[in-house]
Write a protein that holds these residues in place. Structure first.
Motif, PDB file in Angstrom:
ATOM      1  N   TRP A  65      -5.714  12.000  -3.287  1.00 34.00           N
ATOM      2  CA  TRP A  65      -4.807  10.949  -2.808  1.00 34.00           C
ATOM      3  C   TRP A  65      -3.460  11.156  -3.472  1.00 34.00           C
ATOM      4  N   VAL A  66      -2.408  11.042  -2.710  1.00 32.82           N
ATOM      5  CA  VAL A  66      -1.063  11.177  -3.308  1.00 32.82           C
ATOM      6  C   VAL A  66      -0.168  10.076  -2.754  1.00 32.82           C
ATOM      7  N   ILE A  67       0.601   9.448  -3.633  1.00 31.61           N
ATOM      8  CA  ILE A  67       1.647   8.516  -3.203  1.00 31.61           C
ATOM      9  C   ILE A  67       2.965   9.135  -3.672  1.00 31.61           C
ATOM     10  N   ALA A  83      -0.783  -9.241  -0.302  1.00 28.63           N
ATOM     11  CA  ALA A  83      -1.815 -10.288  -0.294  1.00 28.63           C
ATOM     12  C   ALA A  83      -2.728 -10.233  -1.524  1.00 28.63           C
ATOM     13  N   LEU A  84      -3.054  -9.026  -1.962  1.00 29.33           N
ATOM     14  CA  LEU A  84      -4.029  -8.915  -3.052  1.00 29.33           C
ATOM     15  C   LEU A  84      -3.388  -9.261  -4.396  1.00 29.33           C
ATOM     16  N   PRO A  85      -4.181  -9.835  -5.297  1.00 33.31           N
ATOM     17  CA  PRO A  85      -3.617 -10.181  -6.608  1.00 33.31           C
ATOM     18  C   PRO A  85      -3.447  -8.971  -7.530  1.00 33.31           C
ATOM     19  N   VAL A 106       6.289  -3.974   8.415  1.00 34.06           N
ATOM     20  CA  VAL A 106       4.913  -4.473   8.246  1.00 34.06           C
ATOM     21  C   VAL A 106       4.013  -3.249   8.021  1.00 34.06           C
ATOM     22  N   SER A 107       3.475  -3.159   6.821  1.00 30.44           N
ATOM     23  CA  SER A 107       2.633  -1.993   6.467  1.00 30.44           C
ATOM     24  C   SER A 107       1.346  -2.524   5.854  1.00 30.44           C
ATOM     25  N   ILE A 108       0.501  -3.057   6.729  1.00 29.14           N
ATOM     26  CA  ILE A 108      -0.745  -3.708   6.267  1.00 29.14           C
ATOM     27  C   ILE A 108      -1.976  -2.919   6.727  1.00 29.14           C
ATOM     28  N   GLY A 109      -1.801  -1.626   6.881  1.00 29.30           N
ATOM     29  CA  GLY A 109      -2.936  -0.790   7.259  1.00 29.30           C
ATOM     30  C   GLY A 109      -2.846  -0.330   8.704  1.00 29.30           C
ATOM     31  N   GLY A 115       0.853  -1.189   0.000  1.00 26.34           N
ATOM     32  CA  GLY A 115       0.000   0.000   0.000  1.00 26.34           C
ATOM     33  C   GLY A 115       0.888   1.237   0.000  1.00 26.34           C
ATOM     34  N   VAL A 116       0.348   2.322   0.542  1.00 22.55           N
ATOM     35  CA  VAL A 116       1.054   3.600   0.457  1.00 22.55           C
ATOM     36  C   VAL A 116       2.376   3.566   1.229  1.00 22.55           C
ATOM     37  N   ILE A 117       2.364   3.032   2.461  1.00 25.11           N
ATOM     38  CA  ILE A 117       3.598   3.012   3.250  1.00 25.11           C
ATOM     39  C   ILE A 117       4.612   2.060   2.608  1.00 25.11           C
ATOM     40  N   LYS A 171       0.502 -15.240   0.324  1.00 26.97           N
ATOM     41  CA  LYS A 171       0.021 -15.469   1.690  1.00 26.97           C
ATOM     42  C   LYS A 171       1.232 -15.692   2.584  1.00 26.97           C
ATOM     43  N   VAL A 172       1.376 -14.798   3.572  1.00 21.81           N
ATOM     44  CA  VAL A 172       2.505 -14.948   4.496  1.00 21.81           C
ATOM     45  C   VAL A 172       2.134 -16.030   5.502  1.00 21.81           C
ATOM     46  N   ASP A 173       2.947 -17.117   5.555  1.00 21.79           N
ATOM     47  CA  ASP A 173       2.607 -18.239   6.434  1.00 21.79           C
ATOM     48  C   ASP A 173       3.274 -18.109   7.796  1.00 21.79           C
ATOM     49  N   MET A 179      -7.710   7.494   5.812  1.00 21.39           N
ATOM     50  CA  MET A 179      -6.777   7.917   6.859  1.00 21.39           C
ATOM     51  C   MET A 179      -5.743   8.844   6.229  1.00 21.39           C
ATOM     52  N   LEU A 180      -6.138  10.107   6.044  1.00 22.98           N
ATOM     53  CA  LEU A 180      -5.268  11.087   5.412  1.00 22.98           C
ATOM     54  C   LEU A 180      -5.244  12.346   6.262  1.00 22.98           C
ATOM     55  N   ALA A 181      -4.076  12.996   6.311  1.00 18.87           N
ATOM     56  CA  ALA A 181      -3.928  14.180   7.150  1.00 18.87           C
ATOM     57  C   ALA A 181      -4.880  15.299   6.712  1.00 18.87           C
TER      58      ALA A 181
HETATM   59  P1  NAI Z   1      -2.661   0.559   3.060  1.00 13.12           P
HETATM   60  O1  NAI Z   1      -4.058   0.282   3.385  1.00 13.12           O
HETATM   61  O2  NAI Z   1      -2.337   1.659   2.128  1.00 13.12           O
HETATM   62  O3  NAI Z   1      -1.996  -0.749   2.443  1.00 13.12           O
HETATM   63  C1  NAI Z   1      -1.959  -1.965   3.118  1.00 13.12           C
HETATM   64  C2  NAI Z   1      -1.651  -3.055   2.123  1.00 13.12           C
HETATM   65  O4  NAI Z   1      -1.350  -4.241   2.831  1.00 13.12           O
HETATM   66  C3  NAI Z   1      -2.826  -3.371   1.200  1.00 13.12           C
HETATM   67  O5  NAI Z   1      -2.386  -3.404  -0.130  1.00 13.12           O
HETATM   68  C4  NAI Z   1      -3.302  -4.736   1.703  1.00 13.12           C
HETATM   69  O6  NAI Z   1      -3.864  -5.526   0.687  1.00 13.12           O
HETATM   70  C5  NAI Z   1      -2.002  -5.326   2.216  1.00 13.12           C
HETATM   71  N1  NAI Z   1      -2.182  -6.369   3.227  1.00 13.12           N
HETATM   72  C6  NAI Z   1      -3.042  -6.385   4.270  1.00 13.12           C
HETATM   73  N2  NAI Z   1      -2.873  -7.500   5.005  1.00 13.12           N
HETATM   74  C7  NAI Z   1      -1.862  -8.200   4.425  1.00 13.12           C
HETATM   75  C8  NAI Z   1      -1.197  -9.413   4.720  1.00 13.12           C
HETATM   76  N3  NAI Z   1      -1.555 -10.157   5.788  1.00 13.12           N
HETATM   77  N4  NAI Z   1      -0.200  -9.830   3.915  1.00 13.12           N
HETATM   78  C9  NAI Z   1       0.173  -9.089   2.841  1.00 13.12           C
HETATM   79  N5  NAI Z   1      -0.419  -7.921   2.507  1.00 13.12           N
HETATM   80  C10 NAI Z   1      -1.415  -7.480   3.290  1.00 13.12           C
HETATM   81  O7  NAI Z   1      -1.930   0.724   4.472  1.00 13.12           O
HETATM   82  P2  NAI Z   1      -0.490   1.254   4.866  1.00 13.12           P
HETATM   83  O8  NAI Z   1       0.432   1.254   3.696  1.00 13.12           O
HETATM   84  O9  NAI Z   1      -0.130   0.508   6.086  1.00 13.12           O
HETATM   85  O10 NAI Z   1      -0.766   2.744   5.255  1.00 13.12           O
HETATM   86  C11 NAI Z   1      -1.767   3.061   6.217  1.00 13.12           C
HETATM   87  C12 NAI Z   1      -2.465   4.310   5.863  1.00 13.12           C
HETATM   88  O11 NAI Z   1      -1.639   5.429   6.107  1.00 13.12           O
HETATM   89  C13 NAI Z   1      -2.830   4.438   4.385  1.00 13.12           C
HETATM   90  O12 NAI Z   1      -4.020   3.778   4.087  1.00 13.12           O
HETATM   91  C14 NAI Z   1      -2.968   5.899   4.222  1.00 13.12           C
HETATM   92  O13 NAI Z   1      -4.253   6.259   4.611  1.00 13.12           O
HETATM   93  C15 NAI Z   1      -1.960   6.458   5.204  1.00 13.12           C
HETATM   94  N6  NAI Z   1      -0.766   6.871   4.468  1.00 13.12           N
HETATM   95  C16 NAI Z   1      -0.879   7.874   3.551  1.00 13.12           C
HETATM   96  C17 NAI Z   1       0.204   8.284   2.824  1.00 13.12           C
HETATM   97  C18 NAI Z   1       0.021   9.319   1.799  1.00 13.12           C
HETATM   98  O14 NAI Z   1      -1.024   9.944   1.777  1.00 13.12           O
HETATM   99  N7  NAI Z   1       0.995   9.563   0.929  1.00 13.12           N
HETATM  100  C19 NAI Z   1       1.529   7.713   3.035  1.00 13.12           C
HETATM  101  C20 NAI Z   1       1.529   6.643   4.000  1.00 13.12           C
HETATM  102  C21 NAI Z   1       0.420   6.275   4.690  1.00 13.12           C
END
Ligand code: NAI
Ligand code: FAD
Length: 479
Positions: free
Chosen positions: A362-364, A214-216, A282-285, A192-194, A246-248, A332-334
């Motif tokens: 949204w910006v990455i 995890a997602l395809p 670990v950046s899974i949300g 995801g974004v992080i 799938k992380v085992d 979840m955005l500032a």
């Molecule tokens: P995210 O929701 O962006 O991405 C999480 C990713 O992890 C998803 O693609 C999801 O499918 C995957 N995932 C979930 N469980 C998993 C598993 N067990 N195994 C493998 N993959 C798995 O969340 P992230 O990157 O942790 O960031 C959190 C939030 O922080 C973002 O949703 C965003 O709202 C905010 N953020 C915003 C930024 C920006 O605006 N530039 C930068 C960083 C974070």
């Protein structure tokens, strides 16, 4: 005796500190409580965003981008830079200084706006006829009484079940922004974004980066065409992204300087795989954060995800208690947190604060940057909306060529009947800045023809937006 205030804000992240300032501007007597501590135990307002989120990540993205430019791109400009090295500790120290400037800036703004700041954890004690009693502890020791309360306690990183963050080997965004040396092999779970931003930082600095997702599908929230382009660019950079994984199991191996992790996972084809890494992010949300708030004391309602339940106006189930930002539903955005903070302060003052969820950008902040506002092409198809699409590649933009950064495009989607802009999707240089024009256009319900007829400076990247608007009507001038 409790100290009475018109408005008590709990949390000084982007949602809380902005709400406090706006409420003070509107003439209220405002207190803001925040628990965040800097390295010496002092206050560090600004929340996740300022301390371990938006600001420090962008500081490291900038440093690592300069490093990569010096190594890979200076020579094409005729600049010789030999022996280019990265001092990760200095890069982190600069990032910390940037964070501190922002912390200090917020304390200054509180003073300027006469917001009373209390450093410590705020927790509900009880509801009284005069308002809500909130205890501050672990810093300032006070009890405050708020006629109105705004909860802005943010979110925390979600851990993989059975794998708590130790911030040494298994890192959240906190540890990911503090590594004092470049790891040889870096794993990330979640693209995801992080995952993409942090993966980019450490790859540019020389780490071998593998992201397990995890997602395809890659970047499912983005427009498919843009996500495809992004994947191509990241593959070319050497950012390894495995989809449908799938992380085992994650096991610690070795000790001391040799400590590492072994990740067993099943790939998209169902085959067992393993990955050895020196560090794992670990950046899974993220999950809403209410620990320590003691919502039960006043009967504040949470949903099954732990988010505070609010209506469209950010009102909770309790009269006079509001909640904004990551601790409630929505992205979840500032900037979303800030807009909600302003809107709530204005509603408390009897005004008509408003947040348009349809135009939140949204910006990455990868390279190329990815930014969008409004609906994607796949959403329009799913919604059965008749639309026209126009795209314009940065390859055909003079400023992008001069910059040496021609990856990507601007894509505009407009209603087939009314020509109203329904979405703008950008991948390329400065997409984070370019998207603002699209947000303004959509807020004013502009048509693609409006943008096509507006004079844009030459040479500028924003001409690509004008050309994408012209492309909606099949009349690009430079492609
Ligand atoms: P995210 O929701 O962006 O991405 C999480 C990713 O992890 C998803 O693609 C999801 O499918 C995957 N995932 C979930 N469980 C998993 C598993 N067990 N195994 C493998 N993959 C798995 O969340 P992230 O990157 O942790 O960031 C959190 C939030 O922080 C973002 O949703 C965003 O709202 C905010 N953020 C915003 C930024 C920006 O605006 N530039 C930068 C960083 C974070
Ligand atoms: P927070 O910023 O989390 O602030 C909550 C504050 O409340 C904290 O200071 C916390 O200590 C305090 N608090 C909690 N409970 C209590 C209590 N009981 N008493 C007192 N204080 C309390 N968003 C973007 O828009 N752009 C980006 O570029 C971006 N980059 C990010 C990068 C990373 C690595 C991460 C993790 C996030 C990023 N985000 C970004 C998301 C952004 O940080 C959040 O959306 C934003 O911080 C939410 O603001 P908030 O005010 O709701 O909560």
């Amino acid at each position: 005796m409790s100290k009475p205030f018109d408005v008590v804000v709990i949390g000084a992240g982007p949602g809380g500190y902005i709400a406090a300032i706006r409420a003070a501007q509107l003439g209220f007597n405002v207190a803001c409580i925040d628990a965040w501590k800097n390295a010496s135990g002092g206050p560090a307002p600004g929340g996740t965003c300022t301390n371990i989120g938006c600001i420090p990540s962008k500081a490291l993205l900038q440093s690592s981008e300069y490093f990569e430019h010096a190594k890979l791109h200076f020579s094409e400009h005729g600049i010789t830079a030999s022996g280019v090295k990265i001092d990760a500790a200095q890069m982190i120290a600069r990032k910390d200084a940037v964070v501190k400037q922002n912390n200090d800036g917020i304390l200054y703004l509180f003073k300027k706006n006469k917001v009373s700041f209390f450093h410590g954890q705020g927790s509900f004690v009880q509801a009284t006829e005069a308002g809500y009693e909130i205890k501050v502890s672990g810093g300032s020791e006070e009890t405050l009484l708020g006629k109105q309360v705004i909860v802005a306690t943010g979110s925390s990183p979600r851990a993989l079940p059975g794998l708590p963050f130790d911030e040494e080997l298994v890192l959240s965004n906190d540890g990911a922004l503090r590594m004092g040396a470049v790891p040889k092999r870096l794993g990330l779970i979640g693209s995801g974004v992080i995952g993409l931003e942090m993966g980019s930082v450490w790859r540019r600095l020389g780490a071998e980066v593998t992201i397990l997702e995890a997602l395809p599908t890659f970047l499912g929230a983005a427009d498919e065409q843009i996500a495809k382009e992004a994947k191509k660019a990241f593959d070319k950079q050497g950012l390894k992204i495995a989809l449908g994984v799938k992380v085992d199991e994650v096991k610690k191996t070795g000790k001391g300087a040799k400590a590492a992790l072994s990740i067993a996972y099943t790939d998209a084809q169902g085959a067992a795989q393993s990955l050895e890494v020196d560090k794992l992010i670990v950046s899974i949300g993220r999950v809403p954060h209410t620990a320590g708030l003691n919502p039960e004391a006043v009967g504040l309602q949470l949903d099954e995800r732990g988010a505070i339940v609010v209506d469209a106006d950010c009102k909770t189930n309790l009269p006079g208690v509001w909640a904004v930002g990551d601790v409630v539903r929505g992205p979840m955005l500032a900037h979303k947190a800030e807009e909600e903070g302003v809107a709530v302060a204005e509603r408390i003052a009897g005004q008509h604060g408003h947040v348009n969820f349809g135009t939140i950008p949204w910006v990455i902040y990868t390279s190329p940057e990815i930014a969008w506002v409004g609906r994607t092409e796949q959403q329009l198809k799913a919604d059965g909306v008749r639309y026209k699409a126009g795209t314009f590649p940065f390859l055909a933009n003079g400023r992008a060529r001069a910059l040496g950064d021609t990856t990507g495009m601007v894509k505009m989607l407009a209603d087939a009947d009314t020509d109203e802009i329904l979405g703008v999707h950008i991948i390329g240089p400065m997409a984070s800045e370019l998207i603002a024009e699209a947000v303004v256009a959509m807020e004013f319900k502009a048509s693609s023809e409006d943008i096509a007829r507006i004079c844009h400076a030459h040479p500028s990247l924003s001409e690509a937006t004008k050309e994408a608007a012209l492309a909606v009507d099949k009349r690009t001038l430079n492609f």
